[in-house]
Design a protein around this motif. Structure first.
Motif, PDB file in Angstrom:
ATOM      1  N   THR A  25       0.827  -1.208   0.000  1.00 41.10           N
ATOM      2  CA  THR A  25       0.000   0.000   0.000  1.00 41.10           C
ATOM      3  C   THR A  25       0.860   1.257   0.000  1.00 41.10           C
ATOM      4  O   THR A  25       0.535   2.239  -0.675  1.00 41.10           O
ATOM      5  CB  THR A  25      -0.950  -0.010   1.214  1.00 41.10           C
ATOM      6  OG1 THR A  25      -1.716  -1.220   1.189  1.00 41.10           O
ATOM      7  CG2 THR A  25      -1.888   1.181   1.198  1.00 41.10           C
ATOM      8  N   TRP A  28       1.885   1.757  -3.563  1.00 41.93           N
ATOM      9  CA  TRP A  28       0.852   1.457  -4.550  1.00 41.93           C
ATOM     10  C   TRP A  28       0.667   2.587  -5.554  1.00 41.93           C
ATOM     11  O   TRP A  28       0.757   3.765  -5.208  1.00 41.93           O
ATOM     12  CB  TRP A  28      -0.479   1.169  -3.846  1.00 41.93           C
ATOM     13  CG  TRP A  28      -1.475   0.541  -4.763  1.00 41.93           C
ATOM     14  CD1 TRP A  28      -2.584   1.117  -5.295  1.00 41.93           C
ATOM     15  CD2 TRP A  28      -1.417  -0.779  -5.288  1.00 41.93           C
ATOM     16  NE1 TRP A  28      -3.226   0.233  -6.117  1.00 41.93           N
ATOM     17  CE2 TRP A  28      -2.527  -0.946  -6.132  1.00 41.93           C
ATOM     18  CE3 TRP A  28      -0.526  -1.851  -5.131  1.00 41.93           C
ATOM     19  CZ2 TRP A  28      -2.783  -2.127  -6.814  1.00 41.93           C
ATOM     20  CZ3 TRP A  28      -0.783  -3.025  -5.815  1.00 41.93           C
ATOM     21  CH2 TRP A  28      -1.896  -3.150  -6.643  1.00 41.93           C
ATOM     22  N   ASN A  29       0.386   2.214  -6.789  1.00 42.05           N
ATOM     23  CA  ASN A  29       0.025   3.170  -7.836  1.00 42.05           C
ATOM     24  C   ASN A  29      -1.474   3.433  -7.693  1.00 42.05           C
ATOM     25  O   ASN A  29      -2.298   2.598  -8.039  1.00 42.05           O
ATOM     26  CB  ASN A  29       0.345   2.592  -9.215  1.00 42.05           C
ATOM     27  CG  ASN A  29      -0.122   3.487 -10.335  1.00 42.05           C
ATOM     28  OD1 ASN A  29      -0.783   4.501 -10.127  1.00 42.05           O
ATOM     29  ND2 ASN A  29       0.214   3.110 -11.553  1.00 42.05           N
ATOM     30  N   TRP A  30      -1.828   4.608  -7.195  1.00 41.23           N
ATOM     31  CA  TRP A  30      -3.226   4.933  -6.879  1.00 41.23           C
ATOM     32  C   TRP A  30      -4.084   5.089  -8.124  1.00 41.23           C
ATOM     33  O   TRP A  30      -5.310   5.161  -8.028  1.00 41.23           O
ATOM     34  CB  TRP A  30      -3.280   6.177  -5.992  1.00 41.23           C
ATOM     35  CG  TRP A  30      -2.618   5.864  -4.694  1.00 41.23           C
ATOM     36  CD1 TRP A  30      -1.298   6.009  -4.398  1.00 41.23           C
ATOM     37  CD2 TRP A  30      -3.207   5.263  -3.550  1.00 41.23           C
ATOM     38  NE1 TRP A  30      -1.041   5.539  -3.125  1.00 41.23           N
ATOM     39  CE2 TRP A  30      -2.192   5.088  -2.579  1.00 41.23           C
ATOM     40  CE3 TRP A  30      -4.496   4.859  -3.237  1.00 41.23           C
ATOM     41  CZ2 TRP A  30      -2.426   4.524  -1.331  1.00 41.23           C
ATOM     42  CZ3 TRP A  30      -4.734   4.301  -1.993  1.00 41.23           C
ATOM     43  CH2 TRP A  30      -3.717   4.139  -1.051  1.00 41.23           C
ATOM     44  N   ASP A  31      -3.477   5.130  -9.295  1.00 45.90           N
ATOM     45  CA  ASP A  31      -4.230   5.189 -10.544  1.00 45.90           C
ATOM     46  C   ASP A  31      -4.379   3.812 -11.183  1.00 45.90           C
ATOM     47  O   ASP A  31      -4.913   3.681 -12.277  1.00 45.90           O
ATOM     48  CB  ASP A  31      -3.536   6.132 -11.536  1.00 45.90           C
ATOM     49  CG  ASP A  31      -3.552   7.566 -11.056  1.00 45.90           C
ATOM     50  OD1 ASP A  31      -4.555   7.965 -10.434  1.00 45.90           O
ATOM     51  OD2 ASP A  31      -2.564   8.279 -11.283  1.00 45.90           O
ATOM     52  N   LEU A  37      -6.550  -2.738  -3.512  1.00 43.39           N
ATOM     53  CA  LEU A  37      -7.038  -1.865  -2.438  1.00 43.39           C
ATOM     54  C   LEU A  37      -8.452  -2.252  -2.020  1.00 43.39           C
ATOM     55  O   LEU A  37      -8.766  -2.251  -0.826  1.00 43.39           O
ATOM     56  CB  LEU A  37      -6.979  -0.396  -2.845  1.00 43.39           C
ATOM     57  CG  LEU A  37      -5.583   0.176  -3.076  1.00 43.39           C
ATOM     58  CD1 LEU A  37      -5.672   1.640  -3.491  1.00 43.39           C
ATOM     59  CD2 LEU A  37      -4.683   0.012  -1.874  1.00 43.39           C
ATOM     60  N   ILE A  54      -4.823   4.094   3.410  1.00 45.56           N
ATOM     61  CA  ILE A  54      -5.668   4.075   2.210  1.00 45.56           C
ATOM     62  C   ILE A  54      -6.638   5.255   2.253  1.00 45.56           C
ATOM     63  O   ILE A  54      -6.819   5.967   1.260  1.00 45.56           O
ATOM     64  CB  ILE A  54      -6.439   2.740   2.092  1.00 45.56           C
ATOM     65  CG1 ILE A  54      -5.479   1.593   1.792  1.00 45.56           C
ATOM     66  CG2 ILE A  54      -7.532   2.838   1.019  1.00 45.56           C
ATOM     67  CD1 ILE A  54      -6.107   0.213   1.911  1.00 45.56           C
ATOM     68  N   LYS A  57      -4.585   8.603   1.713  1.00 43.80           N
ATOM     69  CA  LYS A  57      -3.977   8.708   0.380  1.00 43.80           C
ATOM     70  C   LYS A  57      -5.021   8.737  -0.732  1.00 43.80           C
ATOM     71  O   LYS A  57      -4.719   9.095  -1.861  1.00 43.80           O
ATOM     72  CB  LYS A  57      -2.984   7.566   0.159  1.00 43.80           C
ATOM     73  CG  LYS A  57      -1.687   7.752   0.923  1.00 43.80           C
ATOM     74  CD  LYS A  57      -0.651   6.735   0.504  1.00 43.80           C
ATOM     75  CE  LYS A  57       0.697   7.044   1.111  1.00 43.80           C
ATOM     76  NZ  LYS A  57       1.745   6.159   0.590  1.00 43.80           N
ATOM     77  N   SER A  58      -6.261   8.373  -0.394  1.00 48.69           N
ATOM     78  CA  SER A  58      -7.356   8.420  -1.367  1.00 48.69           C
ATOM     79  C   SER A  58      -8.060   9.771  -1.374  1.00 48.69           C
ATOM     80  O   SER A  58      -9.085   9.927  -2.023  1.00 48.69           O
ATOM     81  CB  SER A  58      -8.369   7.314  -1.074  1.00 48.69           C
ATOM     82  OG  SER A  58      -7.774   6.051  -1.222  1.00 48.69           O
ATOM     83  N   GLU A 128       5.393   0.039  -8.141  1.00 47.31           N
ATOM     84  CA  GLU A 128       3.988   0.432  -8.018  1.00 47.31           C
ATOM     85  C   GLU A 128       3.224  -0.451  -7.041  1.00 47.31           C
ATOM     86  O   GLU A 128       2.078  -0.830  -7.279  1.00 47.31           O
ATOM     87  CB  GLU A 128       3.320   0.463  -9.386  1.00 47.31           C
ATOM     88  CG  GLU A 128       3.960   1.475 -10.323  1.00 47.31           C
ATOM     89  CD  GLU A 128       3.281   1.568 -11.668  1.00 47.31           C
ATOM     90  OE1 GLU A 128       2.401   0.744 -11.983  1.00 47.31           O
ATOM     91  OE2 GLU A 128       3.662   2.484 -12.423  1.00 47.31           O
TER      92      GLU A 128
END
Length: 143
Positions: A25, A28-31, A37, A54, A57-58, A128
């Protein structure tokens, strides 16, 4: 392809522990289109620190899709493992809470609370949020 990639990531995660999930996490690549997730969000074994990461970061101040669900589950102890350190006001120098300084979205006070526990180092050998070997296996699926 995406279904097979998701399966590989979840199969890997299921064979690991909450510390590894936290490291994934962190990087992590949030895209990403991968549902890792979502798997964590629906897993009561996920450490509260990972869920809090999460959440912040979201961008809860932008009303992301799981904001209400995470708030409800977090405040109602759906996630009852808490062994990892996380501070949303100082995550490797980032203050995630600053994005809601204008109070545009109501955020439960508990979501601002620093969690005590084991400090987890930023992962090495991840791309990522995915371990390098697994990342390259997934890349081969798309070739």
């Amino acid at each position: 392809m995406i279904e097979l990639a998701n399966k590989k990531i979840i199969d890997f995660a299921e064979s690991q522990n909450p510390k590894v999930w936290h490291q994934m996490t962190m990087d992590w690549n949030w895209d990403s289109e991968y549902n890792f997730l979502d798997w964590l969000i629906n897993n009561p074994k996920t450490d509260r620190a990972t869920i809090l990461m999460i959440y912040w970061k979201s961008s809860p101040s932008h009303g992301f899709k799981n904001k209400i669900l995470l708030e409800e589950r977090y405040t109602n102890n759906f996630y009852n493992n808490q062994n990892i350190y996380f501070n949303p006001k100082d995550d490797e120098g980032d203050d995630w809470t600053e994005y809601n300084k204008d109070g545009a979205f109501e955020i439960p006070k508990i979501m601002f609370t620093q969690l005590e526990g084991e400090y987890i180092e930023y992962p090495n050998g991840y791309i990522e949020g995915i371990p390098e070997k697994l990342f390259y296996e997934i890349e081969e699926l798309y070739e």
